[in-house]
Design a protein around this motif. Structure first.
Motif, mmCIF file in Angstrom:
data_model
loop_
_atom_site.group_PDB
_atom_site.id
_atom_site.type_symbol
_atom_site.label_atom_id
_atom_site.label_comp_id
_atom_site.label_asym_id
_atom_site.label_seq_id
_atom_site.Cartn_x
_atom_site.Cartn_y
_atom_site.Cartn_z
ATOM 1 N N VAL A 35 -9.687 -60.869 2.509
ATOM 2 C CA VAL A 35 -8.558 -60.269 1.781
ATOM 3 C C VAL A 35 -7.553 -59.688 2.786
ATOM 4 C CG1 VAL A 35 -7.877 -58.338 0.291
ATOM 5 C CG2 VAL A 35 -9.860 -59.736 -0.318
ATOM 6 N N HIS A 36 -8.061 -58.881 3.720
ATOM 7 C CA HIS A 36 -7.157 -58.237 4.680
ATOM 8 C C HIS A 36 -6.445 -59.264 5.555
ATOM 9 C CE1 HIS A 36 -7.938 -54.094 3.689
ATOM 10 N NE2 HIS A 36 -9.230 -54.328 3.678
ATOM 11 N N ARG A 37 -7.181 -60.295 5.977
ATOM 12 C CA ARG A 37 -6.523 -61.333 6.792
ATOM 13 C C ARG A 37 -5.415 -62.001 5.991
ATOM 14 N NH1 ARG A 37 -12.032 -63.438 8.038
ATOM 15 N NH2 ARG A 37 -12.774 -62.173 9.779
ATOM 16 N N ARG A 396 -4.088 -56.589 -10.893
ATOM 17 C CA ARG A 396 -5.281 -55.802 -11.228
ATOM 18 C C ARG A 396 -6.410 -56.066 -10.246
ATOM 19 N NH1 ARG A 396 -5.786 -54.448 -17.338
ATOM 20 N NH2 ARG A 396 -3.606 -54.356 -17.911
ATOM 21 N N ALA A 397 -6.523 -57.310 -9.801
ATOM 22 C CA ALA A 397 -7.601 -57.632 -8.848
ATOM 23 C C ALA A 397 -7.359 -56.893 -7.533
ATOM 24 C CB ALA A 397 -7.671 -59.138 -8.618
ATOM 25 N N LEU A 401 -9.838 -54.159 -5.799
ATOM 26 C CA LEU A 401 -10.391 -54.327 -4.447
ATOM 27 C C LEU A 401 -10.202 -53.076 -3.614
ATOM 28 C CD1 LEU A 401 -9.482 -58.008 -3.585
ATOM 29 C CD2 LEU A 401 -11.752 -57.023 -3.917
ATOM 30 N N GLU A 402 -9.124 -52.355 -3.878
ATOM 31 C CA GLU A 402 -8.921 -51.120 -3.124
ATOM 32 C C GLU A 402 -10.038 -50.122 -3.370
ATOM 33 O OE1 GLU A 402 -4.857 -49.873 -3.702
ATOM 34 O OE2 GLU A 402 -4.230 -51.688 -2.632
ATOM 35 N N VAL A 408 -14.889 -56.028 -10.940
ATOM 36 C CA VAL A 408 -13.688 -55.912 -11.783
ATOM 37 C C VAL A 408 -12.641 -56.932 -11.318
ATOM 38 C CG1 VAL A 408 -11.811 -54.372 -12.502
ATOM 39 C CG2 VAL A 408 -14.126 -53.466 -12.217
ATOM 40 N N ALA A 409 -12.505 -57.083 -10.008
ATOM 41 C CA ALA A 409 -11.534 -58.044 -9.482
ATOM 42 C C ALA A 409 -11.840 -59.443 -10.039
ATOM 43 C CB ALA A 409 -11.569 -58.053 -7.956
ATOM 44 N N LEU A 410 -13.117 -59.814 -10.037
ATOM 45 C CA LEU A 410 -13.476 -61.147 -10.538
ATOM 46 C C LEU A 410 -13.271 -61.250 -12.053
ATOM 47 C CD1 LEU A 410 -16.582 -61.925 -8.318
ATOM 48 C CD2 LEU A 410 -14.382 -63.108 -8.310
#
Ligand code: MSP
Length: 513
Positions: A35-37, A396-397, A401-402, A408-410
């Motif tokens: 995600v960060h990348r 929302r995803a 993730l934060e 929940v993201a999925l």
């Protein structure tokens, strides 16, 4: 300049081979690293093995091996398992690596010179499984709550770290940084620990009892306590691999662990950092246990699920999806074959897998696989509604993730999948095809759906990297276009672009009745 971020898993003990518990934390960190990348950040993803101490010495002895060759073998199993599973770690540290040993000695000497290490006698109840002393109030029926064994009474002369000296500073740091330890329940647990005196930490073991460890730089009759040694990896490996700018990564350090090792990470580690003159990490993220029935899954209880076997049977992404979707980060979860099969069949075979197949099949049936244009005339409000569902799912995803709420993201992304299914039912391309005048609209509907699949591949990439790549390959989407969130809907594919015929992504698991 890209923001730097340092993400870590625990260093796994080499007395057991990787199982579902280790895989969960590793997959969680892998997902976040991706995600960060994808957000343009510069990630240093660290994992590895913890190889010193009683536990490993005993395990190697039981197998008639010496600790070094035993650790070499099991550490290699961890590493190759993560490689086979496609874990995108940047560095694999072993606590037997020379640079790590040298840095642990450097830190010890520094803390000793500052007067924060002293010599004294100590007697206490010691759990070899946890490699730590237990206070009587921490035991359940006189037994270690994790290993269900009675700790042994041990009394000897040792070196102690003046941890108590940093208790107030740690409390103040926690209060000033409410998000340091998450979820909040674990932060409260640590605040609770800090309400009692934390005492000092025994950080040596006499060589008469244990030789498998890092020798103290100021007394060669002793080796270092395995936790004092192991925690320091988070800095030693970073300095080693990123010598020029390790401090910048350290400023964005986030550790991921399960609750079994909360105390060493929330009390020992920050106080060691303070004594060593280093800043405290930015975040400690704590998850619950994977249980098999009522008990925690663990090597000592012998009830384990192996990642390579799951990968072999169901594909790595099927396993990743289950792990991330089933556990609410922070709470415990149970692994059952039933729950696995149900999620796999419902969400993957019937969900994403079926959607991708349907769209590609229609694209081939009606247009020989060639994507059709979307024009002013063929565009409808429903297309915008579908696009809005994806925008909402993504927003929302990202927010979930934060908070490390992977499940929940999925769930949010699956709402977008459901929106596609609904769109297909309502637009009924297979019905309107019969009316020749409607055929350009059928072309537009399928273009919009191919677009939806492109976005789905993009959203799934950190969670299910192989599936994302497969969907992109089936769409024959150029990687640059696939990853572009800004490309307008209806403009993803040039008219005439050919997509591949369908291929099953997640063959159903046949459940014997
Ligand atoms: N070597 C120490 C950690 C040192 S970190 C500087 C250690 N190793 S371990 O092999 O026991 O790994 C513990 C970690 O593995 C847990 O914190 C968690 O990340 C993962 N898990 C192992 N079993 C687990 C479950 N049954 N459930 C969830 N996670 C578990 O402790």
């Amino acid at each position: 300049m890209a923001e730097k971020i340092h993400l870590t898993t625990p260093l796994y003990y080499v007395n057991a081979e990787p199982h579902l518990g280790h895989t969960y934390t590793t997959v969680v960190v892998d997902t976040l690293a991706r995600v960060h990348r994808s957000m343009g950040r510069d990630v240093f993803f660290l994992t590895g093995t913890d190889e010193h101490g009683d536990k490993i010495a005993q395990a190697s002895q039981a197998r008639g091996s010496d600790p070094r060759s035993y650790a070499d073998r099991v550490s290699a199993v961890f590493r190759s398992t993560w490689d086979t599973c496609g874990i995108s770690y940047d560095h694999f540290v072993r606590t037997t690596d020379d640079y790590h040993v040298a840095f642990v000695r450097e830190v010890m000497q520094k803390v000793y010179d500052a007067g924060d290490i002293y010599f004294g006698e100590y007697g206490g109840r010691y759990c070899f499984g946890c490699e730590r002393f237990y206070a009587d109030r921490e035991l359940v029926d006189g037994k270690c709550p994790d290993h269900k064994t009675e700790p042994e009474w041990i009394a000897e002369e040792n070196y102690f770290f003046r941890m108590s000296r940093y208790q107030q500073a740690l409390l103040a740091h926690l209060e000033a940084n409410p998000d340091l330890i998450a979820p909040a329940g674990y932060r409260n647990e640590v605040l609770g620990l800090l309400r009692e005196p934390i005492g000092d930490l025994c950080i040596s073991r006499p060589k008469s009892r244990l030789t498998w460890g890092i020798e103290l730089p100021f007394d060669d009759r002793y080796v270092c306590y395995v936790w004092f040694d192991a925690l320091i990896n988070y800095v030693s490996a970073l300095r080693h691999a990123r010598p020029d700018d390790w401090q910048e990564y350290w400023a964005g350090a986030h550790h991921f662990i399960a609750k079994d090792i909360l105390k060493p990470h929330s009390v020992f580690w920050p106080t060691i950092l303070m004594a060593a003159g280093l800043p405290v990490y930015r975040g400690l993220h704590v998850h619950g246990y994977w249980n098999m029935g009522e008990s925690k899954m663990s090597k000592s209880l012998g009830n384990v699920i192996r990642p390579l076997e799951m990968r072999e049977r169901f594909g790595m992404d099927g396993f990743r999806y289950f792990l991330l979707r089933e556990m609410a980060f922070g709470s415990d979860s149970s692994f059952t074959e039933d729950a696995f099969n149900t999620r796999f069949n419902a969400d993957l075979s019937n969900g994403v897998g079926n959607l991708v197949s349907r769209v590609l099949a229609m694209q081939h049936k009606y247009f020989g696989g060639a994507v059709q244009p979307v024009t002013e005339d063929t565009r409808r409000v429903a297309d915008d509604t579908l696009e809005a569902a994806f925008v909402e799912a993504e927003t929302r995803a990202v927010a979930a993730l934060e908070k490390a709420a992977f499940h929940v993201a999925l769930e949010e992304i699956w709402k977008a999948v459901a929106a596609c299914d609904k769109y297909i039912v309502e637009m009924a391309p297979f019905k309107i095809w019969k009316d020749e005048a409607e055929r350009p609209r059928v072309g537009a509907i399928l273009h919009v759906l191919c677009d939806a699949l492109r976005h789905l591949a993009r959203l799934l990439a950190p969670f299910m990297p192989e599936t994302s790549a497969k969907i992109a390959a089936l769409l024959r989407a150029e990687p640059g276009r696939l990853a572009d969130p800004a490309l307008p809907w209806g403009a993803s594919f040039a008219p005439g672009h050919l997509v591949e015929p369908p291929e099953p992504l997640f063959p159903r698991i046949e459940v014997p009745r």
